[in-house]
Write a protein that holds these residues in place. Structure first.
Motif, PDB file in Angstrom:
ATOM      1  N   GLY A   1       0.770  -1.234   0.000  1.00  0.00           N
ATOM      2  CA  GLY A   1       0.000   0.000   0.000  1.00  0.00           C
ATOM      3  C   GLY A   1       0.799   1.280   0.000  1.00  0.00           C
ATOM      4  O   GLY A   1       0.225   2.356   0.114  1.00  0.00           O
ATOM      5  N   VAL A   2       2.122   1.213  -0.125  1.00  0.00           N
ATOM      6  CA  VAL A   2       2.935   2.426  -0.181  1.00  0.00           C
ATOM      7  C   VAL A   2       3.196   2.749  -1.648  1.00  0.00           C
ATOM      8  O   VAL A   2       3.759   1.934  -2.378  1.00  0.00           O
ATOM      9  N   ASP A   3       2.776   3.930  -2.064  1.00  0.00           N
ATOM     10  CA  ASP A   3       2.897   4.306  -3.475  1.00  0.00           C
ATOM     11  C   ASP A   3       3.925   5.426  -3.605  1.00  0.00           C
ATOM     12  O   ASP A   3       3.650   6.579  -3.288  1.00  0.00           O
ATOM     13  N   PHE A   4       5.138   5.069  -4.050  1.00  0.00           N
ATOM     14  CA  PHE A   4       6.173   6.070  -4.300  1.00  0.00           C
ATOM     15  C   PHE A   4       6.282   6.291  -5.800  1.00  0.00           C
ATOM     16  O   PHE A   4       6.643   5.373  -6.544  1.00  0.00           O
ATOM     17  N   PRO A   5       5.968   7.471  -6.278  1.00  0.00           N
ATOM     18  CA  PRO A   5       5.978   7.698  -7.731  1.00  0.00           C
ATOM     19  C   PRO A   5       7.391   7.728  -8.295  1.00  0.00           C
ATOM     20  O   PRO A   5       8.354   8.099  -7.627  1.00  0.00           O
ATOM     21  N   LYS A   6       7.477   7.315  -9.559  1.00  0.00           N
ATOM     22  CA  LYS A   6       8.714   7.402 -10.347  1.00  0.00           C
ATOM     23  C   LYS A   6       9.889   6.808  -9.591  1.00  0.00           C
ATOM     24  O   LYS A   6       9.834   5.698  -9.122  1.00  0.00           O
ATOM     25  N   GLY A   7      10.967   7.574  -9.449  1.00  0.00           N
ATOM     26  CA  GLY A   7      12.185   7.011  -8.871  1.00  0.00           C
ATOM     27  C   GLY A   7      12.373   7.282  -7.395  1.00  0.00           C
ATOM     28  O   GLY A   7      13.495   7.315  -6.897  1.00  0.00           O
ATOM     29  N   THR A   8      11.258   7.487  -6.659  1.00  0.00           N
ATOM     30  CA  THR A   8      11.374   7.805  -5.230  1.00  0.00           C
ATOM     31  C   THR A   8      12.167   6.740  -4.493  1.00  0.00           C
ATOM     32  O   THR A   8      13.057   7.049  -3.704  1.00  0.00           O
ATOM     33  N   ALA A   9      11.835   5.473  -4.725  1.00  0.00           N
ATOM     34  CA  ALA A   9      12.590   4.356  -4.139  1.00  0.00           C
ATOM     35  C   ALA A   9      12.910   3.390  -5.278  1.00  0.00           C
ATOM     36  O   ALA A   9      12.138   2.487  -5.584  1.00  0.00           O
ATOM     37  N   GLY A  10      14.050   3.630  -5.917  1.00  0.00           N
ATOM     38  CA  GLY A  10      14.415   2.824  -7.077  1.00  0.00           C
ATOM     39  C   GLY A  10      14.709   1.379  -6.737  1.00  0.00           C
ATOM     40  O   GLY A  10      14.570   0.491  -7.573  1.00  0.00           O
ATOM     41  N   VAL A  11      15.122   1.128  -5.484  1.00  0.00           N
ATOM     42  CA  VAL A  11      15.450  -0.237  -5.053  1.00  0.00           C
ATOM     43  C   VAL A  11      14.739  -0.520  -3.733  1.00  0.00           C
ATOM     44  O   VAL A  11      14.704   0.331  -2.835  1.00  0.00           O
ATOM     45  N   ILE A  12      14.140  -1.700  -3.636  1.00  0.00           N
ATOM     46  CA  ILE A  12      13.517  -2.147  -2.385  1.00  0.00           C
ATOM     47  C   ILE A  12      14.333  -3.323  -1.842  1.00  0.00           C
ATOM     48  O   ILE A  12      14.574  -4.298  -2.551  1.00  0.00           O
ATOM     49  N   TRP A  13      14.776  -3.197  -0.609  1.00  0.00           N
ATOM     50  CA  TRP A  13      15.498  -4.278   0.077  1.00  0.00           C
ATOM     51  C   TRP A  13      14.523  -4.943   1.050  1.00  0.00           C
ATOM     52  O   TRP A  13      13.986  -4.295   1.937  1.00  0.00           O
ATOM     53  N   PHE A  14      14.315  -6.241   0.873  1.00  0.00           N
ATOM     54  CA  PHE A  14      13.406  -6.980   1.753  1.00  0.00           C
ATOM     55  C   PHE A  14      14.232  -8.042   2.474  1.00  0.00           C
ATOM     56  O   PHE A  14      14.734  -8.969   1.850  1.00  0.00           O
ATOM     57  N   LEU A  15      14.371  -7.879   3.791  1.00  0.00           N
ATOM     58  CA  LEU A  15      15.306  -8.730   4.537  1.00  0.00           C
ATOM     59  C   LEU A  15      14.937 -10.204   4.506  1.00  0.00           C
ATOM     60  O   LEU A  15      15.745 -11.057   4.155  1.00  0.00           O
ATOM     61  N   ARG A  16      13.704 -10.518   4.883  1.00  0.00           N
ATOM     62  CA  ARG A  16      13.316 -11.934   5.012  1.00  0.00           C
ATOM     63  C   ARG A  16      11.802 -12.030   5.110  1.00  0.00           C
ATOM     64  O   ARG A  16      11.140 -11.060   5.467  1.00  0.00           O
ATOM     65  N   PRO A  17      11.235 -13.191   4.814  1.00  0.00           N
ATOM     66  CA  PRO A  17       9.795 -13.360   5.034  1.00  0.00           C
ATOM     67  C   PRO A  17       9.500 -13.477   6.519  1.00  0.00           C
ATOM     68  O   PRO A  17      10.364 -13.843   7.312  1.00  0.00           O
ATOM     69  N   GLY A  18       8.270 -13.167   6.892  1.00  0.00           N
ATOM     70  CA  GLY A  18       7.873 -13.277   8.291  1.00  0.00           C
ATOM     71  C   GLY A  18       7.075 -14.540   8.521  1.00  0.00           C
ATOM     72  O   GLY A  18       6.041 -14.754   7.913  1.00  0.00           O
ATOM     73  N   PHE A  19       7.566 -15.398   9.397  1.00  0.00           N
ATOM     74  CA  PHE A  19       6.853 -16.621   9.738  1.00  0.00           C
ATOM     75  C   PHE A  19       6.178 -16.453  11.095  1.00  0.00           C
ATOM     76  O   PHE A  19       6.660 -15.690  11.936  1.00  0.00           O
ATOM     77  N   PRO A  20       5.062 -17.130  11.324  1.00  0.00           N
ATOM     78  CA  PRO A  20       4.396 -17.010  12.621  1.00  0.00           C
ATOM     79  C   PRO A  20       5.327 -17.421  13.760  1.00  0.00           C
ATOM     80  O   PRO A  20       6.054 -18.417  13.657  1.00  0.00           O
ATOM     81  N   ASN A  21       5.284 -16.661  14.842  1.00  0.00           N
ATOM     82  CA  ASN A  21       6.067 -16.998  16.029  1.00  0.00           C
ATOM     83  C   ASN A  21       5.445 -18.231  16.680  1.00  0.00           C
ATOM     84  O   ASN A  21       4.285 -18.202  17.096  1.00  0.00           O
TER      85      ASN A  21
END
Length: 475
Positions: A440-460
């Protein structure tokens, strides 16, 4: 112009609280000041103010006439919106939480003919959050103290409930439970709490008693408004506690056969010692879990149109939400050949089993910080998404060491405001948890050219939610 917009009470500041609840303040709050006050997190919001004070507020908008209690003062923005919405025969735009409360607990808004739900995959979780309750020893103690001051007999039953909650949170079968770990309540513990709550008549904790105590000088709205709010919430929620506890028990027929499995769960936990600034030592959580029947029977309109970009399988969505209608799916308009998803072949194993000390995660976060630094030197900004607040804090510390100008939320800065500041050019890196920046985060054009996603979230596996789902559905 024909659309009426409603935000929840927590989105509006209380001008009378700014005026210290004076009947005739030396200086009235003006409409020009409202945006400035809204940005101040220390200014109380409408949802924090006792309902017994609303009708007396000079800024209150009468829901029949639309006039403020004192002519010429700035109207309370929340009650102004609700007044306009109740008379609206066209389109109302509201948050999910507001709609849920209006539909379930307030009949003033009338029949909804057409309902359009955006990000509908979030609806079950919003309902779970809205209809779940946290009962703490700190709030109960404050409520008991106030009830003693006004001579209310319910304080004895509340004291019994507090002692039962503390015992349930710390001891089971004469063995001490581990601190900081959530434990599901068993049937005997739930029935014990139900018996105590049955002793309390919610109608006795009514606004008239509070008003009489104020008139007699036993309570001072200026000093005690937070405590009065605690009592009001407690009086409102006691019936809901009982209802939720009952749904945390299985239903059986006369032969002892289970006719309905638990729909809710309750859990408790405690901390051994209170740290600086901590006030809650024992906590009870009443969590609404299976919400599909509620959505299907009470919340949908004759015509309901739902939207989401993250529903993969309609059968799973129907099970979760109770919404079962014609399903239409459209392909993405973003060209596949323009996408790049990098999955490093030499990534560290970040599972608990593969990284028991957390050193591999620290190394990975530092590599991400270094990568963000290299990209920033080329004018490329990054969004870093992690699972937990601990990882977020760790990345921000490492980013500072690597010379990265990174921003995040906290210390009074809301997640949406941090994202807006980043969108407007502040910082080279925005860091946040998936709860805020995962969708749901909408950054237009080159606001965030790269997204770093550390890891998936598993249930505790130690969380009450996971334990409940395993018990109910299997592992």
């Amino acid at each position: 112009p024909e659309v009426r917009v409603i935000f929840g009470q927590n989105e509006h500041v209380c001008p009378w609280a700014v005026e210290n609840f004076e009947a005739e303040p030396a200086r009235w709050v003006t409409s020009d000041q409202l945006p400035i006050l809204h940005d101040n997190p220390k200014v109380p919001r409408v949802n924090e103010i006792p309902h017994s004070l609303h009708a007396k507020c000079p800024h209150y908008v009468d829901q029949q006439t639309g006039r403020t209690n004192v002519a010429g003062v700035v109207p309370c923005q929340y009650f102004q919106q609700t007044y306009e919405a109740k008379r609206q025969r066209g389109i109302i735009c509201a948050t999910m939480s507001f709609y849920i409360f209006a539909k379930l607990f307030n009949k003033a808004y009338g029949r909804v003919a057409v309902l359009a739900i955006d990000e509908v995959h979030r609806l079950p979780d919003v309902i779970r959050y809205t209809l779940s309750y946290d009962v703490t020893d700190w709030h109960l103690t404050k409520a008991i103290q106030l009830l003693k001051r006004i001579g209310a007999p319910e304080q004895k039953s509340l004291g019994k409930f507090l002692r039962a909650m503390q015992e349930i949170a710390t001891v089971y079968k004469k063995k001490r439970k581990k601190p900081h770990e959530e434990y599901l309540l068993n049937d005997d513990e739930i029935r014990k709490l139900i018996r105590i709550l049955d002793e309390i008549d919610p109608d006795v904790l009514d606004p008239e008693r509070i008003e009489k105590a104020v008139a007699a000088g036993k309570l001072d709205p200026k000093k005690d408004w937070r405590a009065i709010k605690t009592i009001e919430v407690l009086a409102r929620d006691i019936r809901r506690y009982l209802h939720s506890f009952e749904y945390a028990l299985a239903e059986e027929d006369e032969q002892g056969n289970v006719t309905r499995r638990p729909l809710n769960y309750s859990c408790s936990y405690y901390v051994e010692e209170l740290g600086e600034g901590q006030r809650v030592q024992h906590k009870l959580v009443i969590h609404c879990h299976y919400v599909a029947p509620l959505i299907r029977k009470r919340l949908l309109a004759p015509t309901t149109v739902s939207f989401s970009a993250t529903i993969g399988r309609p059968d799973l969505f129907t099970f979760e939400s109770g919404i079962n209608g014609p399903f239409f799916s459209a392909p993405s308009t973003f060209p596949i050949e323009n996408r790049r998803i990098y999955l490093p072949a030499d990534a560290e194993d970040l599972t608990r089993r593969g990284d028991p000390t957390g050193r591999k995660k620290a190394r990975t976060l530092r590599l991400m910080a270094k990568g963000c630094h290299q990209l920033a030197r080329q004018g490329i900004r990054s969004l870093v998404v992690v699972i937990s607040n601990a990882e977020r804090s760790q990345f921000m510390r490492l980013a500072a060491e690597e010379g990265v100008e990174a921003i995040t939320y906290g210390d009074g800065l809301l997640a949406k405001d941090a994202a807006l500041a980043f969108k407007n050019g502040t910082g080279d890196v925005l860091c946040g948890c998936t709860a805020h920046y995962g969708i749901g985060v909408d950054f237009p054009k080159g606001t965030a050219g790269v997204i770093w996603f550390l890891r998936p979230g598993f249930p505790n596996p130690l969380s009450a939610a996971t334990k409940f789902e395993v018990e109910r559905y299997g592992s």
